[in-house]
Design a protein around this motif. Structure first.
Motif, PDB file in Angstrom:
ATOM      1  N   ALA A  88       0.851  -1.371   0.049  1.00  0.00           N
ATOM      2  CA  ALA A  88      -0.091   0.054   0.010  1.00  0.00           C
ATOM      3  C   ALA A  88       0.931   1.303  -0.097  1.00  0.00           C
ATOM      4  O   ALA A  88       0.451   2.341  -0.646  1.00  0.00           O
ATOM      5  N   CYS A  89       1.937   1.126   0.749  1.00  0.00           N
ATOM      6  CA  CYS A  89       2.943   2.392   0.671  1.00  0.00           C
ATOM      7  C   CYS A  89       3.514   2.630  -0.577  1.00  0.00           C
ATOM      8  O   CYS A  89       3.478   3.722  -1.215  1.00  0.00           O
ATOM      9  N   MET A  90       3.767   1.534  -1.339  1.00  0.00           N
ATOM     10  CA  MET A  90       4.655   1.669  -2.643  1.00  0.00           C
ATOM     11  C   MET A  90       3.512   2.039  -3.693  1.00  0.00           C
ATOM     12  O   MET A  90       3.707   2.730  -4.514  1.00  0.00           O
ATOM     13  N   ARG A  91       2.204   1.713  -3.491  1.00  0.00           N
ATOM     14  CA  ARG A  91       1.233   2.188  -4.517  1.00  0.00           C
ATOM     15  C   ARG A  91       0.828   3.750  -4.378  1.00  0.00           C
ATOM     16  O   ARG A  91       0.799   4.335  -5.314  1.00  0.00           O
ATOM     17  N   GLU A  92       1.019   4.039  -3.297  1.00  0.00           N
ATOM     18  CA  GLU A  92       1.046   5.598  -2.777  1.00  0.00           C
ATOM     19  C   GLU A  92       2.005   6.406  -3.651  1.00  0.00           C
ATOM     20  O   GLU A  92       1.933   7.293  -4.167  1.00  0.00           O
ATOM     21  N   ARG A  93       3.334   5.680  -3.262  1.00  0.00           N
ATOM     22  CA  ARG A  93       4.343   6.276  -3.671  1.00  0.00           C
ATOM     23  C   ARG A  93       4.311   6.363  -5.092  1.00  0.00           C
ATOM     24  O   ARG A  93       4.937   7.334  -5.772  1.00  0.00           O
ATOM     25  N   ASN A  94       4.218   5.214  -5.619  1.00  0.00           N
ATOM     26  CA  ASN A  94       4.207   5.187  -7.246  1.00  0.00           C
ATOM     27  C   ASN A  94       3.048   6.130  -8.028  1.00  0.00           C
ATOM     28  O   ASN A  94       3.321   6.756  -8.765  1.00  0.00           O
ATOM     29  N   LEU A  95       2.079   6.331  -7.076  1.00  0.00           N
ATOM     30  CA  LEU A  95       1.028   7.360  -7.717  1.00  0.00           C
ATOM     31  C   LEU A  95       1.735   8.888  -7.748  1.00  0.00           C
ATOM     32  O   LEU A  95       1.348   9.458  -8.548  1.00  0.00           O
ATOM     33  N   GLU A  96       2.227   8.976  -6.658  1.00  0.00           N
ATOM     34  CA  GLU A  96       2.815  10.531  -6.243  1.00  0.00           C
ATOM     35  C   GLU A  96       4.060  10.864  -7.442  1.00  0.00           C
ATOM     36  O   GLU A  96       4.185  11.887  -7.970  1.00  0.00           O
ATOM     37  N   THR A  97       4.764   9.550  -7.715  1.00  0.00           N
ATOM     38  CA  THR A  97       5.988   9.897  -8.550  1.00  0.00           C
ATOM     39  C   THR A  97       5.798   9.464  -9.846  1.00  0.00           C
ATOM     40  O   THR A  97       6.640   9.938 -10.866  1.00  0.00           O
ATOM     41  N   GLY A  98       4.928   8.898 -10.197  1.00  0.00           N
ATOM     42  CA  GLY A  98       4.433   8.265 -11.633  1.00  0.00           C
ATOM     43  C   GLY A  98       5.344   7.129 -12.056  1.00  0.00           C
ATOM     44  O   GLY A  98       5.527   6.823 -13.349  1.00  0.00           O
ATOM     45  N   ALA A  99       6.172   6.585 -11.152  1.00  0.00           N
ATOM     46  CA  ALA A  99       7.035   5.603 -11.272  1.00  0.00           C
ATOM     47  C   ALA A  99       6.130   4.100 -11.322  1.00  0.00           C
ATOM     48  O   ALA A  99       5.069   4.090 -10.656  1.00  0.00           O
ATOM     49  N   ALA A 100       6.815   3.181 -11.578  1.00  0.00           N
ATOM     50  CA  ALA A 100       6.191   1.690 -11.494  1.00  0.00           C
ATOM     51  C   ALA A 100       7.252   0.990 -10.622  1.00  0.00           C
ATOM     52  O   ALA A 100       7.826  -0.265 -11.140  1.00  0.00           O
ATOM     53  N   SER A 101       8.002   1.562  -9.560  1.00  0.00           N
ATOM     54  CA  SER A 101       8.869   0.834  -8.703  1.00  0.00           C
ATOM     55  C   SER A 101       8.348  -0.264  -7.765  1.00  0.00           C
ATOM     56  O   SER A 101       7.010  -0.581  -7.599  1.00  0.00           O
ATOM     57  N   THR A 102       9.107  -1.269  -7.660  1.00  0.00           N
ATOM     58  CA  THR A 102       8.955  -2.548  -7.079  1.00  0.00           C
ATOM     59  C   THR A 102       9.069  -2.495  -5.582  1.00  0.00           C
ATOM     60  O   THR A 102       9.743  -1.296  -5.176  1.00  0.00           O
ATOM     61  N   LEU A 103       8.341  -3.361  -4.795  1.00  0.00           N
ATOM     62  CA  LEU A 103       8.783  -3.195  -3.361  1.00  0.00           C
ATOM     63  C   LEU A 103       9.853  -4.199  -3.276  1.00  0.00           C
ATOM     64  O   LEU A 103       9.750  -5.374  -3.709  1.00  0.00           O
ATOM     65  N   ASP A 104      10.866  -3.732  -2.428  1.00  0.00           N
ATOM     66  CA  ASP A 104      11.902  -4.491  -2.465  1.00  0.00           C
ATOM     67  C   ASP A 104      12.359  -4.917  -0.928  1.00  0.00           C
ATOM     68  O   ASP A 104      11.635  -4.428  -0.107  1.00  0.00           O
ATOM     69  N   ALA A 105      13.000  -5.997  -0.597  1.00  0.00           N
ATOM     70  CA  ALA A 105      13.288  -6.525   0.502  1.00  0.00           C
ATOM     71  C   ALA A 105      14.428  -7.193   0.548  1.00  0.00           C
ATOM     72  O   ALA A 105      15.016  -7.692  -0.261  1.00  0.00           O
ATOM     73  N   SER A 106      15.349  -7.462   1.881  1.00  0.00           N
ATOM     74  CA  SER A 106      16.421  -8.272   1.963  1.00  0.00           C
ATOM     75  C   SER A 106      16.315  -9.055   3.264  1.00  0.00           C
ATOM     76  O   SER A 106      15.667  -8.690   4.351  1.00  0.00           O
ATOM     77  N   CYS A 107      17.222 -10.070   3.355  1.00  0.00           N
ATOM     78  CA  CYS A 107      17.640 -10.856   4.584  1.00  0.00           C
ATOM     79  C   CYS A 107      18.818 -11.347   4.507  1.00  0.00           C
ATOM     80  O   CYS A 107      19.398 -11.541   3.379  1.00  0.00           O
ATOM     81  N   GLU A 108      19.329 -12.000   5.593  1.00  0.00           N
ATOM     82  CA  GLU A 108      20.646 -12.711   5.473  1.00  0.00           C
ATOM     83  C   GLU A 108      20.520 -13.930   4.764  1.00  0.00           C
ATOM     84  O   GLU A 108      19.412 -14.455   4.838  1.00  0.00           O
ATOM     85  N   ALA A 116      11.960 -17.878   2.794  1.00  0.00           N
ATOM     86  CA  ALA A 116      10.860 -18.624   2.617  1.00  0.00           C
ATOM     87  C   ALA A 116       9.455 -17.561   2.723  1.00  0.00           C
ATOM     88  O   ALA A 116       8.642 -17.605   1.904  1.00  0.00           O
ATOM     89  N   PHE A 117       9.460 -17.017   3.704  1.00  0.00           N
ATOM     90  CA  PHE A 117       8.350 -16.050   3.959  1.00  0.00           C
ATOM     91  C   PHE A 117       8.112 -15.073   2.740  1.00  0.00           C
ATOM     92  O   PHE A 117       7.100 -14.967   2.238  1.00  0.00           O
ATOM     93  N   LEU A 118       9.307 -14.336   2.233  1.00  0.00           N
ATOM     94  CA  LEU A 118       9.243 -13.640   1.263  1.00  0.00           C
ATOM     95  C   LEU A 118       8.744 -14.065  -0.188  1.00  0.00           C
ATOM     96  O   LEU A 118       8.068 -13.549  -0.793  1.00  0.00           O
ATOM     97  N   GLN A 119       9.316 -15.335  -0.376  1.00  0.00           N
ATOM     98  CA  GLN A 119       9.139 -15.919  -1.677  1.00  0.00           C
ATOM     99  C   GLN A 119       7.646 -16.548  -1.235  1.00  0.00           C
ATOM    100  O   GLN A 119       6.864 -16.331  -2.473  1.00  0.00           O
ATOM    101  N   SER A 120       7.061 -16.613  -0.514  1.00  0.00           N
ATOM    102  CA  SER A 120       5.649 -17.245  -0.458  1.00  0.00           C
ATOM    103  C   SER A 120       4.625 -16.032  -0.366  1.00  0.00           C
ATOM    104  O   SER A 120       3.587 -16.215  -0.725  1.00  0.00           O
ATOM    105  N   HIS A 121       5.357 -14.904  -0.293  1.00  0.00           N
ATOM    106  CA  HIS A 121       4.451 -13.870  -0.441  1.00  0.00           C
ATOM    107  C   HIS A 121       4.740 -13.041  -1.937  1.00  0.00           C
ATOM    108  O   HIS A 121       4.481 -11.952  -1.922  1.00  0.00           O
ATOM    109  N   GLY A 122       5.313 -13.618  -2.682  1.00  0.00           N
ATOM    110  CA  GLY A 122       5.452 -13.332  -4.009  1.00  0.00           C
ATOM    111  C   GLY A 122       6.604 -12.339  -4.295  1.00  0.00           C
ATOM    112  O   GLY A 122       6.683 -11.966  -5.594  1.00  0.00           O
ATOM    113  N   PHE A 123       7.692 -12.436  -3.404  1.00  0.00           N
ATOM    114  CA  PHE A 123       8.674 -11.612  -3.853  1.00  0.00           C
ATOM    115  C   PHE A 123       9.752 -12.438  -4.663  1.00  0.00           C
ATOM    116  O   PHE A 123       9.861 -13.870  -4.323  1.00  0.00           O
TER     117      PHE A 123
END
Length: 292
Positions: A88-108, A116-123
């Motif tokens: 939801a944060c990225m949808r709001e940001r993309n609307l403001e900037t006109g970009a189509a940025s992805t939501l990124d995440a990282s872990c050790e 496994a959590f990130l991949q199960s949620h479509g990352f």
């Protein structure tokens, strides 16, 4: 369980306490720097069980979802809420900037549960990794001198912030460093102005930089990054001289080891680290998720 956007200093103290007491979670230094930028303050959410902080999430100015959950409260429901909030944060940001940025995440890379959590949620797993090197400080640190007529000094404070941002951008060939980001580094609670160093060329130009400091209050673990050299002054040994001097100063102040981070794509920094005696300690993997 209830959640709300960051509302003030009381919420910030709750999140800070959570970060400090979760081993292997968000870096305290990274957290303190990020919480000084207006973008992050706007996009930070806190989850509570009564008056106890059980989780937090933020989307930083590079579109990275950072979050930690107190293990006894981890659940699929809470995990889904965190990911949905980040989207939801990225949808709001993309609307403001006109970009189509992805939501990124990282872990050790060894945090198989988080992966496994990130991949199960479509990352989707990206190729680039973040590498963390460490250097023991239990022995003598070789001296690598500066070229003739170059010298090192601490930054002069906020009066130099524009030049520091320009140097960082030139060194890495990106516009990722901003005035707000550099000021956040300089205003963070653990920042030590006398360990924020620049190499000065004979012309008076800022030629290279290295920010040193300590992870946490124990002062047993230091760091010597970010490091960068202006393209005009590369291949002169400036980074080597700065890092080796930083290691000696951290050792003098009681650090038992020091860290240095870089990207898996930055072969030059990897070679520098290895040549100075750093060894690869851990890797961080990155994921991205398309924002519908």
């Amino acid at each position: 369980m209830e959640s709300h956007l960051l509302q003030g200093d009381a919420d910030l103290r709750l999140i800070r306490n959570l970060v400090q007491h979760l081993p292997g979670g968000t870096s305290v230094v990274d957290f303190e720097e990020k919480m000084l930028t207006p973008v992050v303050l706007r996009f930070t959410c806190l989850w509570l069980d009564g008056d106890q902080a059980i989780a937090f999430a933020l989307v930083d100015d590079f579109n990275n979802l950072m979050f930690d959950v107190d293990p006894p409260f981890a659940s699929e429901t809470l995990g889904r809420e965190i990911v949905d909030w980040g989207l939801a944060c990225m949808r709001e940001r993309n609307l403001e900037t006109g970009a189509a940025s992805t939501l990124d995440a990282s872990c050790e890379a060894r945090d198989y549960g988080r992966m496994a959590f990130l991949q199960s949620h479509g990352f989707q797993l990206d190729e680039v990794r973040s590498l963390q090197f460490t250097h023991p400080l239990d022995g003598p640190i070789p001296i690598h001198p500066l070229p003739e007529d170059f010298f090192v000094r601490a930054v002069l404070g906020e009066q130099e912030v524009e030049q520091l941002v320009a140097l960082h951008r030139a060194a890495f060939g990106t516009d990722h460093m901003t005035l707000e980001g550099r000021l956040a580094i300089m205003h963070a609670p653990g920042y030590e102005p006398d360990l924020d160093w620049v190499a000065i060329a004979p012309s008076g130009d800022l030629a290279a930089f290295c920010i040193c400091g300590f992870e946490g209050d124990s002062r047993e673990v230091g760091y010597t990054d970010p490091i960068g050299t202006h393209p005009q002054y590369q291949h002169m040994g400036l980074a080597r001289a700065l890092v080796s001097a930083g290691l000696r100063e951290l050792q003098r102040r009681g650090a038992k080891k020091a860290g240095l981070g870089t990207s898996s794509q930055n072969r030059a920094m990897q070679r520098l680290a290895e040549s100075l005696g750093f060894v690869l300690e851990s890797e961080r993997v990155w994921f991205s998720k398309t924002v519908e």
